[in-house]
Design an enzyme around this catalytic site. Structure first.
Site, PDB file in Angstrom:
ATOM      1  CB  CYS A   1      -0.937  -0.020   1.214  1.00 57.82           C
ATOM      2  SG  CYS A   1      -1.801   1.533   1.510  1.00 57.82           S
ATOM      3  CE1 TYR A   2       2.909   7.369  -2.607  1.00 59.65           C
ATOM      4  CE2 TYR A   2       0.741   8.048  -1.796  1.00 59.65           C
ATOM      5  CZ  TYR A   2       2.023   8.370  -2.201  1.00 59.65           C
ATOM      6  OH  TYR A   2       2.432   9.683  -2.217  1.00 59.65           O
TER       7      TYR A   2
END
Length: 479
Positions: free
Chosen positions: A169-170
């Site tokens: 996940c960014y």
């Protein structure tokens, strides 16, 4: 002076002396038949007078309710959290309204659609979340948890703050440096062994899948605050947890953690009340489902009503999202009262059958199509107006919108959503009541009585004369 004899000369109904009349069995029979025919025809005419007749026409829509249409809905999503559930509206004119909350209410539900608490309040939307600009790797300070250690530490510490994240996940990657720095700072200020009021931890949801599922984690990262109270009413010994929605830079996180610690006295470690003024912390959903109800106003042009998971600071694992839903109610236009609808059905029995066509229908994804399944509904809407006449004036009895619906499940490369495509017809169905004149009814009744009486008299005369002629012929043959 006009004499009475002259007045009598215009008498249409001249009397025959009774001595000159003769009763007969045939006449009596015809009289009975004529009376029955009069009663039958009178009943038919009365039924026709009382029956309501209508004319149906298709005209260009000239609605009195303006350029906007109201969509009323009540839908349950057993696998979509209220924390991220968003109601959006778009149309072909470029309107794009996201996360409508003013006229929409959300309630947490379980997988069996049963409510699990009061209304869920989403709170103000933060359009931008601040992160640390320096994203250098720092010394790990947050304690990694699994299922067993989570239960142990949630009993041990009055406040346990957990970062549920996913390595891919960014947003989780951006949070990681500030979260580790904050954990180290809090360890230095509040030694877990000697002070023991707060502990910062983390859970990798790609590894601890069951633990994340147990806490209904659907977006990453999700920061949960677990409070242990003196009143251990919960199964795991802690009260309902909260979610943190504030900025994610180190300075803001440290301040938020300090506020949490300040609510717990060091001497007895008893749980203080939640700070209601802090908008960055709100109760987290108790379950993973959500019931969404309310209404939105849209322009009368082709458009979409979209329900999806939405957040400007979280990522979603689309392979685990399930947009199955049950539609309790979906209708267009103003709500029609049951009394008005029943009164209108007196004119048109089929009215209202398609007013809420999708009510009570379930659209469940059993994972037969794997992941990323979007459920779409295609709705074509037609307005129906019922006009009645009272005292020679036209009066609109009912204005309602009926629709046809076609639904489909399809895989998508984007985040799964539930989408209602709606398109309004430029025409409307106009149903007008045609009341009958009472004078016309009286005229027909008089025609029935006079006509039956006259025809019966003619038949009686023909029958009587025929019998007399037959008797004369027979009498002549005898002589």
């Amino acid at each position: 002076m006009i004499s009475s004899s002259k007045i009598k000369s215009v008498d249409f109904y001249r009397k025959i002396p009774r001595d000159l009349t003769e009763a007969s069995l045939s006449g009596a029979g015809l009289s009975i038949i004529a009376a029955l025919a009069m009663v039958f025809l009178f009943g038919m005419e009365l039924n026709n007078y009382l029956a309501v007749s209508t004319t149906t026409s298709v005209v260009v829509d000239n609605s009195s309710d303006g350029d906007f249409l109201r969509i009323v809905f009540n839908m349950s999503f057993p696998a979509l959290s209220c924390e991220f559930a968003s109601v959006d509206v778009s149309d072909v004119l470029g309107t794009n309204r996201l996360n409508i909350t003013k006229t929409v209410r959300k309630f947490s539900i379980d997988q069996h659609l049963r409510p699990t608490g009061a209304e869920f309040h989403s709170g103000p939307v933060l359009h931008s979340i601040k992160h640390d600009e320096d994203e250098e790797e720092s010394v790990e300070g947050a304690v990694p948890l699994n299922g067993a250690s989570f239960d142990k530490l949630s009993h041990q510490y009055p406040i346990l703050v957990v970062n549920f994240y996913a390595p891919w996940c960014y947003w989780s990657t951006r949070l990681k440096p500030s979260w580790e720095k904050t954990a180290n700072i809090m360890k230095e200020r509040y030694e877990p062994e000697s002070d023991g009021r707060i502990l910062l931890a983390k859970v990798d949801c790609t590894v601890e899948v069951d633990l994340c599922k147990r806490h209904h984690i659907q977006g990453y990262p999700s920061i949960r605050i677990f409070r242990r109270g003196s009143d251990l009413r919960e199964d795991h010994g802690h009260h309902d947890h909260e979610s943190y929605y504030g900025d994610r830079d180190t300075e803001t996180l440290v301040k938020a953690m300090e506020d949490l610690v300040a609510s717990v006295p060091r001497e007895n470690q008893r749980l203080a009340l939640e700070d209601k003024s802090n908008a960055t912390k709100r109760p987290a959903p108790l379950t993973g489902g959500c019931r969404i109800e309310g209404y939105v106003r849209v322009k009368k042009v082709p458009g979409n009503l979209i329900i999806s998971a939405r957040s400007g600071s979280h990522s979603f694992d689309t392979s685990k999202m399930n947009m199955s839903h049950v539609i309790s109610h979906l209708s267009f236009g103003k709500t029609v009262s049951p009394w008005l609808l029943s009164n209108a059905k007196r004119l048109i029995p089929h009215l209202g059958r398609s007013h809420d066509r999708l009510n009570g229908q379930s659209f469940i994804n059993h994972r037969d199509l794997d992941a990323n399944v979007t459920i779409e509904h295609f709705l074509q809407i037609v307005k129906t107006e019922v006009v009645t006449r009272q005292y020679s004036r036209e009066h609109t009895l009912v204005e309602e919108y009926e629709y046809t619906a076609h639904s489909s499940l399809a895989q998508s490369i984007y985040i799964p959503v539930v989408k209602f495509h709606f398109e309004l017809s430029p025409m409307q169905v106009l149903i007008t009541e045609n009341p009958k004149s009472f004078s016309h009814f009286l005229t027909n009744v008089c025609a029935i009585i006079g006509g039956v009486f006259t025809v019966a008299g003619i038949l009686d005369s023909i029958f009587h004369n025929t019998i007399r002629m037959v008797k004369k012929v027979e009498l002549g043959k005898n002589f």
